[in-house]
Design an enzyme around this catalytic site. Structure first.
Site, PDB file in Angstrom:
ATOM      1  N   PHE A 174       0.817  -1.227   0.000  1.00  0.00           N
ATOM      2  CA  PHE A 174       0.000   0.000   0.000  1.00  0.00           C
ATOM      3  C   PHE A 174       0.847   1.271   0.000  1.00  0.00           C
ATOM      4  CE2 PHE A 174      -2.318  -3.326   2.394  1.00  0.00           C
ATOM      5  CZ  PHE A 174      -3.257  -3.625   1.410  1.00  0.00           C
ATOM      6  N   ARG A 175       2.049   1.173  -0.578  1.00  0.00           N
ATOM      7  CA  ARG A 175       2.974   2.309  -0.661  1.00  0.00           C
ATOM      8  C   ARG A 175       3.380   2.838   0.729  1.00  0.00           C
ATOM      9  NH1 ARG A 175       4.721   1.193  -5.143  1.00  0.00           N
ATOM     10  NH2 ARG A 175       5.723   3.208  -5.408  1.00  0.00           N
ATOM     11  N   LEU A 176       3.251   1.983   1.750  1.00  0.00           N
ATOM     12  CA  LEU A 176       3.647   2.401   3.106  1.00  0.00           C
ATOM     13  C   LEU A 176       5.091   1.953   3.328  1.00  0.00           C
ATOM     14  CD1 LEU A 176       0.362   1.333   4.955  1.00  0.00           C
ATOM     15  CD2 LEU A 176       0.948   3.549   3.972  1.00  0.00           C
TER      16      LEU A 176
END
Ligand SMILES: Cc1cc2nc3c(=O)[nH]c(=O)nc-3n(C[C@H](O)[C@H](O)[C@H](O)COP(=O)(O)O)c2cc1C
Length: 198
Positions: A174-176
């Site tokens: 999640f692009r975290l």
């Protein structure tokens, strides 16, 4: 979102480089090298990492090329690795110095004969009339050196980027993503480690 703990930056980079050697289909040692010209305008190109230890990141090139001229005039530089197979990136920033003649000679001598002739024949980054001109230069130096030694041209050598900053980036869902930075302290010995937002 647990992850393996980070080591000191040099050890960490060694581990990621060796992971990349196992997973990348070619050139796991390829890195983008960023330089600036006399007006501060940046330019970037790929080069191959040819040596790495606590003294820095070594690459070789033509000193009369665009990057060579940039670095001889302004020693600030940065390199970037991105390994698609690993979904990881490393940024390294610092200043370059020219490697010793002995080191450059040793690396030059390890290169295939045709690559050594190519180093003599290529006026890297300067205009070329056409491929024939380059091929004529290759033929010229092939004849000139015959079966004898091919010395390293004065205009061809290496730079060592002495790092003052590393950033390790690791992909997370999640692009975290994860970012871990290491900044060299004013004592030029210790590294301050920080985690920063993705
Ligand atoms: C994967 C890859 C590796 C490269 N490695 C080098 C290298 O180690 N040294 C070099 O001078 N050029 C290398 N090149 C070519 C440079 O990217 C560039 O075209 C050339 O050095 C001229 O750059 P400049 O005009 O900015 O000086 C490589 C290119 C690629 C795509």
């Amino acid at each position: 979102m647990t992850s393996a703990p980070y080591l000191e930056p040099f050890d960490q980079m060694r581990i990621w480089l060796s992971d990349a050697e196992k997973s990348e289909i070619n050139d796991p040692n390829a890195m983008a090298l960023s330089t600036v010209n006399e007006r501060g305008a940046p330019s970037i190109r790929m080069v191959l990492l040819k040596g790495f230890d606590e003294n820095g990141v070594v690459f070789y090139t033509n000193f009369e090329s665009r990057k060579g001229r940039n670095l001889l005039a302004n020693s600030n530089a940065a390199v970037l690795f991105h390994w698609k197979t690993l979904r990881r990136q490393i940024r390294v920033e610092g200043t370059v110095e020219v490697v010793s003649n002995a080191e450059a000679d040793e690396y030059f001598a390890s290169r295939p004969r045709t690559s050594r002739i190519g180093a003599w024949a290529s006026k890297q980054s300067r205009p070329m009339e056409g491929r024939f001109e380059f091929e004529a230069a290759i033929a010229h130096y092939t004849k000139k050196f015959g079966t004898g030694e091919i010395p390293r041209p004065d205009f061809w050598s290496g730079f060592r980027l002495k790092p003052n900053y590393f950033e390790f980036w690791r992909d997370r869902k999640f692009r975290l993503h994860e970012r871990k930075t290491f900044k060299l302290d004013d004592d030029n010995k210790n590294w301050t480690c920080e985690e920063i937002y993705p």
